[in-house]
Write a protein that holds these residues in place. Sequence first.
Motif: not given
Length: 364
Positions: A66-77, A39-41, A1-3, A179-181
Motif C-alpha cells: 500500500a505504501a509503495r503504491s503511493v505516487p512519490g514513494v521510491t522505497s519502503v522500510s 528522496s521518497g524513502h 514534499m515529505s509532509d 542507501n546508508k544512514i
Amino acid sequence: MSDSLILRVRAALSAIRDPASGRNIVSAGAVGGLSADDSGHVRFTLEVPDRDRQAAEGLLKAAEDAARSVPGVTSVSAVATAHSAGQAKQKPSGGGHDNPFGLKQKPRIETAGEALSGVKSMVAIASGKGGVGKSTVAANLAVSLAARGLKVGLLDADIYGPSLPTLFGIDGKPQMRDNKIVPFEAFGVKLMSIGFLLDPDQAVAWRGPMVMGALRQLMSDVDWGELDILLVDTPPGTGDAHISLIQSKKLSGAVIVSTPQEMALADVRRGVHLFRQTETPLIGVIENMAWLEGPDGAKQFLFGEGGAERAAKELGAPFMGAIPLFPDLRQASDDGRPVAATDHAAAKTFHELAEDIAKFVKLA
C-alpha cells in the motif's frame, strides 16, 4: 514534499484492515514511526500481534504494498515490532529479524564489523546495571575525545532505552545517502541512535533477533566514514549486544561504569569476567556519582565510599578514576549540552578519563 507524502501514505495504510480486530491498522494504532525523506524513502513500524505466521506476514506485506503504491514513494522500510519466530524469513526489503531497517541485504555481525574499515578503534562503554549514568559518561567521553582533535563517533546501542537524542539535544530524522544512514554531528562527534529513527514516545517491542539485527545495521548501514575511535554505549548488563560486539572482532577495549554501592558492584564483577572470558581488553573501571560536594567542600558519600575502586582492585582491573555527583551535569544532560563541552569543573575529569582511553588505544 515529505509532509504531504506522509499524509498520502497514512491514507493508503488506512485502507488495510487487520483481520483479527476488523479495524484499519492506522486507527488501531498499529502504525508507528511513519516518516518520509525528500528522496521518497518511507519508513514505518507495524505492531503485528503474535499469531499465525502467514497472517502476520500477509499483513506486513499488504502495508508495504500500500505504501509503495503511493505516487512519490521510491522505497519502503517496514519493521514488524512484534512477531512470531517464523517471520525471520521476511524479505530484506521489508525488514525482519536481521534487517529491521530494511536498507539492504541483511548483514552478519562479522561483515558488519568489516564495514567499519574506516574506524581505527572501537571501545564499548558498559555497565552491569542501569541507572549508573553510563550514557552520560559515554557522551562526555566522546566530546572530550573530539576536543583532542580526534575523529570520534558515538553509537547508542541501547535499543530499548536510547538516550543519545536527549543528551545531545537532537530532534529529527537522519538523511540517507547511497542507501546508508548519515549520522548526525554535534560537538565534533558523529552520532547514531535508534532514537533518531523512531518516534520519541514509541516503545520498541522487538525481541532478541531483531535487536541484534538493529545493532548490526547501526554498525554496517551507517556512513561512519573515517574515525579514530567509535564509542559504543551498550545496554546495561552482559547480554546479546555485548556478545555481538565482541563477535564483530572490532572491539579495541571496554570501559565499565559503576556507582559505589554493592548492588552495582556485583554486576561490575560479571562485566569484568565477561570481557576477560572473551579476551576483550579491559581499559578500566570508572566510579560515577562517587560523592556530592557541599558548599564547604565536605564530601557526602551518598552511595557508599570507594566501592568501585575496591571492586576493581579485588578483580585486578585498572581503576580509571571517580566522577563526583555534579547537579549541573544532570542539568546539562537534560539540556542536550554535554558538560565536557563547557568550562565546568566536571569537564576536566572527563578530559582526563578520555586521555587514558586515547593512550590505551594508542591515539595519544
